[in-house]
Scaffold this motif. Structure first.
Motif, PDB file in Angstrom:
ATOM      1  N   ASP A   1       4.633   7.939   8.601  1.00 25.92           N
ATOM      2  CA  ASP A   1       5.589   8.387   9.621  1.00 25.92           C
ATOM      3  C   ASP A   1       4.978   8.495  11.009  1.00 25.92           C
ATOM      4  O   ASP A   1       5.705   8.578  11.998  1.00 25.92           O
ATOM      5  CB  ASP A   1       6.173   9.760   9.241  1.00 25.92           C
ATOM      6  N   TYR A   2       3.660   8.532  11.107  1.00 24.18           N
ATOM      7  CA  TYR A   2       3.054   8.840  12.410  1.00 24.18           C
ATOM      8  C   TYR A   2       2.062   7.804  12.928  1.00 24.18           C
ATOM      9  O   TYR A   2       1.940   7.628  14.137  1.00 24.18           O
ATOM     10  CB  TYR A   2       2.368  10.214  12.362  1.00 24.18           C
ATOM     11  N   GLU A   3       1.303   7.153  12.061  1.00 25.03           N
ATOM     12  CA  GLU A   3       0.280   6.235  12.590  1.00 25.03           C
ATOM     13  C   GLU A   3       0.896   4.845  12.805  1.00 25.03           C
ATOM     14  O   GLU A   3       1.806   4.434  12.076  1.00 25.03           O
ATOM     15  CB  GLU A   3      -0.931   6.184  11.658  1.00 25.03           C
ATOM     16  N   PRO A   4       0.410   4.111  13.812  1.00 29.49           N
ATOM     17  CA  PRO A   4       1.049   2.830  14.155  1.00 29.49           C
ATOM     18  C   PRO A   4       0.858   1.775  13.055  1.00 29.49           C
ATOM     19  O   PRO A   4      -0.281   1.514  12.655  1.00 29.49           O
ATOM     20  CB  PRO A   4       0.330   2.403  15.435  1.00 29.49           C
ATOM     21  N   PRO A   5       1.943   1.171  12.578  1.00 31.91           N
ATOM     22  CA  PRO A   5       1.814   0.155  11.517  1.00 31.91           C
ATOM     23  C   PRO A   5       0.865  -0.979  11.901  1.00 31.91           C
ATOM     24  O   PRO A   5       0.150  -1.502  11.046  1.00 31.91           O
ATOM     25  CB  PRO A   5       3.253  -0.362  11.348  1.00 31.91           C
ATOM     26  N   ALA A   6       0.830  -1.340  13.187  1.00 30.46           N
ATOM     27  CA  ALA A   6      -0.045  -2.451  13.601  1.00 30.46           C
ATOM     28  C   ALA A   6      -1.522  -2.100  13.449  1.00 30.46           C
ATOM     29  O   ALA A   6      -2.373  -2.984  13.490  1.00 30.46           O
ATOM     30  CB  ALA A   6       0.250  -2.833  15.050  1.00 30.46           C
ATOM     31  N   ALA A   7      -1.825  -0.802  13.295  1.00 30.91           N
ATOM     32  CA  ALA A   7      -3.214  -0.399  13.065  1.00 30.91           C
ATOM     33  C   ALA A   7      -3.530  -0.329  11.576  1.00 30.91           C
ATOM     34  O   ALA A   7      -4.687  -0.144  11.208  1.00 30.91           O
ATOM     35  CB  ALA A   7      -3.473   0.971  13.704  1.00 30.91           C
ATOM     36  N   LEU A   8      -2.490  -0.457  10.745  1.00 32.27           N
ATOM     37  CA  LEU A   8      -2.673  -0.233   9.309  1.00 32.27           C
ATOM     38  C   LEU A   8      -2.644  -1.522   8.501  1.00 32.27           C
ATOM     39  O   LEU A   8      -3.560  -1.801   7.727  1.00 32.27           O
ATOM     40  CB  LEU A   8      -1.573   0.705   8.801  1.00 32.27           C
ATOM     41  N   PHE A   9      -1.562  -2.303   8.670  1.00 36.01           N
ATOM     42  CA  PHE A   9      -1.316  -3.432   7.769  1.00 36.01           C
ATOM     43  C   PHE A   9      -1.975  -4.709   8.279  1.00 36.01           C
ATOM     44  O   PHE A   9      -1.842  -5.080   9.450  1.00 36.01           O
ATOM     45  CB  PHE A   9       0.190  -3.634   7.595  1.00 36.01           C
ATOM     46  N   GLY A  10      -2.671  -5.397   7.349  1.00 34.20           N
ATOM     47  CA  GLY A  10      -3.427  -6.586   7.744  1.00 34.20           C
ATOM     48  C   GLY A  10      -2.588  -7.839   7.869  1.00 34.20           C
ATOM     49  O   GLY A  10      -3.015  -8.803   8.512  1.00 34.20           O
ATOM     50  N   GLY A  11      -1.422  -7.852   7.248  1.00 33.31           N
ATOM     51  CA  GLY A  11      -0.569  -9.035   7.309  1.00 33.31           C
ATOM     52  C   GLY A  11      -0.841  -9.992   6.155  1.00 33.31           C
ATOM     53  O   GLY A  11      -1.974 -10.120   5.687  1.00 33.31           O
ATOM     54  N   GLY A  12       0.220 -10.660   5.702  1.00 30.38           N
ATOM     55  CA  GLY A  12       0.108 -11.571   4.559  1.00 30.38           C
ATOM     56  C   GLY A  12       0.129 -10.813   3.246  1.00 30.38           C
ATOM     57  O   GLY A  12       0.043  -9.585   3.225  1.00 30.38           O
TER      58      GLY A  12
ATOM     59  N   ALA B   1       0.848  -1.204   0.000  1.00 36.59           N
ATOM     60  CA  ALA B   1       0.000   0.000   0.000  1.00 36.59           C
ATOM     61  C   ALA B   1       0.881   1.252   0.000  1.00 36.59           C
ATOM     62  O   ALA B   1       1.887   1.310   0.710  1.00 36.59           O
ATOM     63  CB  ALA B   1      -0.908   0.000   1.229  1.00 36.59           C
ATOM     64  N   VAL B   2       0.491   2.221  -0.814  1.00 38.95           N
ATOM     65  CA  VAL B   2       1.243   3.481  -0.881  1.00 38.95           C
ATOM     66  C   VAL B   2       0.611   4.452   0.112  1.00 38.95           C
ATOM     67  O   VAL B   2      -0.570   4.777   0.005  1.00 38.95           O
ATOM     68  CB  VAL B   2       1.190   4.071  -2.316  1.00 38.95           C
ATOM     69  N   LEU B   3       1.405   4.888   1.081  1.00 40.00           N
ATOM     70  CA  LEU B   3       0.871   5.737   2.150  1.00 40.00           C
ATOM     71  C   LEU B   3       1.414   7.147   2.045  1.00 40.00           C
ATOM     72  O   LEU B   3       2.577   7.353   1.685  1.00 40.00           O
ATOM     73  CB  LEU B   3       1.275   5.167   3.515  1.00 40.00           C
ATOM     74  N   GLU B   4       0.575   8.112   2.412  1.00 40.60           N
ATOM     75  CA  GLU B   4       1.084   9.476   2.543  1.00 40.60           C
ATOM     76  C   GLU B   4       2.062   9.512   3.713  1.00 40.60           C
ATOM     77  O   GLU B   4       1.917   8.733   4.673  1.00 40.60           O
ATOM     78  CB  GLU B   4      -0.068  10.432   2.833  1.00 40.60           C
ATOM     79  N   ALA B   5       3.003  10.450   3.650  1.00 40.91           N
ATOM     80  CA  ALA B   5       4.034  10.509   4.700  1.00 40.91           C
ATOM     81  C   ALA B   5       3.408  10.743   6.077  1.00 40.91           C
ATOM     82  O   ALA B   5       3.885  10.192   7.078  1.00 40.91           O
ATOM     83  CB  ALA B   5       5.049  11.596   4.381  1.00 40.91           C
ATOM     84  N   THR B   6       2.338  11.530   6.148  1.00 41.66           N
ATOM     85  CA  THR B   6       1.750  11.795   7.471  1.00 41.66           C
ATOM     86  C   THR B   6       1.208  10.507   8.091  1.00 41.66           C
ATOM     87  O   THR B   6       1.153  10.379   9.310  1.00 41.66           O
ATOM     88  CB  THR B   6       0.578  12.810   7.426  1.00 41.66           C
ATOM     89  N   VAL B   7       0.815   9.551   7.247  1.00 44.24           N
ATOM     90  CA  VAL B   7       0.332   8.261   7.751  1.00 44.24           C
ATOM     91  C   VAL B   7       1.528   7.364   8.074  1.00 44.24           C
ATOM     92  O   VAL B   7       1.657   6.845   9.187  1.00 44.24           O
ATOM     93  CB  VAL B   7      -0.593   7.584   6.715  1.00 44.24           C
TER      94      VAL B   7
END
Ligand SMILES: C[S@@+](CC[C@H](N)C(=O)[O-])C[C@H]1O[C@@H](n2cnc3c(N)ncnc32)[C@H](O)[C@@H]1O
Length: 270
Positions: free
Chosen positions: A190-201, A182-188
């Motif tokens: 650099d700041y939001e927790p990866p464990a809240a974003l990526f589903g895994g696999g 997934a292509v993320l904006e830098a504000t996401v």
């Protein structure tokens, strides 16, 4: 005085406790004095920090929630998902309005449920400590029960909410579901927790499938799951729902018409 961007305007308005429209009206009337701390906050904004973390709050439907680093920032598409969950719960008799929000973050979905559905009894489950503290601050005053736990254990024998397994009418969730590329904006990024974003696999579905299994344990027959997802995951999640003991799996769309959430009913006589 000229502000550099609409986000600078939002920042100034937020620091002054004004809606953007109110701020602009005062700005146009002239003589507006920027609030103390604006320059420092503007430097944080220009450094890429999310506006919501700087202001310490984020809007969600009719609410304003306290939010800070460590918690996922609520998104507009989740307001649609929460709306579908709210409509479902409102259609049930008051005594049946038991709902769980899995992976609650700072608590926007659970907060919307408990404030918009009369008589709703709502549980929120979150694993990350920073988010859990924010969920408690936002949700406990509203009467939501906040559970600090891994969703993988929820509803298992001896696990969190085991006593309520098979009793919920609704499980609603916005799990981490992003695909690894997934292509993320830098504000996401650099700041939001990866464990809240990526589903895994490879398909981002590892965690959503864990959440779907938990929903199957928690729901009574005839109860509903509503799960936000990436547009690419719609078919796989409908199929997974069938394998996890759900029927009538269908896909809902967001405000731009993209496939964005699963709705399914727990099999059995309800
Ligand atoms: C995409 S965020 C959604 C947060 C919030 N529901 C919202 O919509 O703003 C996913 C949340 O699930 C939590 N989470 C991820 N895996 C979890 C697990 N196994 N158990 C409990 N919470 C989990 C993350 O910490 C994060 O707060």
């Amino acid at each position: 005085m000229a502000l550099k961007s609409v986000d600078h305007e939002r920042l100034a308005a937020g620091l002054m406790g004004l809606a953007l429209g109110q701020f602009r009206a005062r700005y146009l009337a002239g003589g507006l004095v920027l609030p103390p701390g604006f320059d420092q906050a503007a430097r944080r904004l220009e450094g890429g920090e999310p506006l919501q973390y700087i202001l310490g709050r984020a809007p969600f439907r009719s609410l304003e929630l306290a939010i800070g680093p460590g918690a996922f920032i609520p998104r507009p598409e989740t307001e649609v998902v929460a709306g579908v969950a709210i409509d479902y719960l409102v259609g049930l008799p008051t005594e049946s309005r038991l709902a769980a929000d899995l992976g609650s973050g700072a608590g926007p979905i659970a907060a919307a449920l408990v404030t918009e559905v009369p008589g709703a009894r709502v549980w929120a489950v979150e694993r990350a400590w920073a988010a859990l503290g924010q969920a408690r601050a936002n949700l406990e005053p509203l009467g939501v029960t906040v559970v600090g736990a891994d969703v993988a254990r929820v509803g298992q024998a001896g696990g969190p909410l085991a006593d309520l397994a098979g009793r919920f009418s609704l499980v609603v969730t916005n799990p981490p579901y992003l695909l690894p590329d997934a292509v993320l904006e830098a504000t996401v990024a650099d700041y939001e927790p990866p464990a809240a974003l990526f589903g895994g696999g490879v398909d981002g579905l590892e965690t959503p499938l864990v959440f779907l299994a938990a929903a199957a344990r928690l729901l009574r027959p005839g109860g509903a799951v509503v799960m936000e997802h990436d547009p690419s995951q719609a078919g796989a999640l409908r199929e997974a729902a069938g394998q996890a003991g759900f029927v009538d799996a269908k896909t809902g769309v967001d405000l731009t018409g993209r496939d964005r959430f699963l709705q399914a009913i727990r099999a059995g006589d309800g």
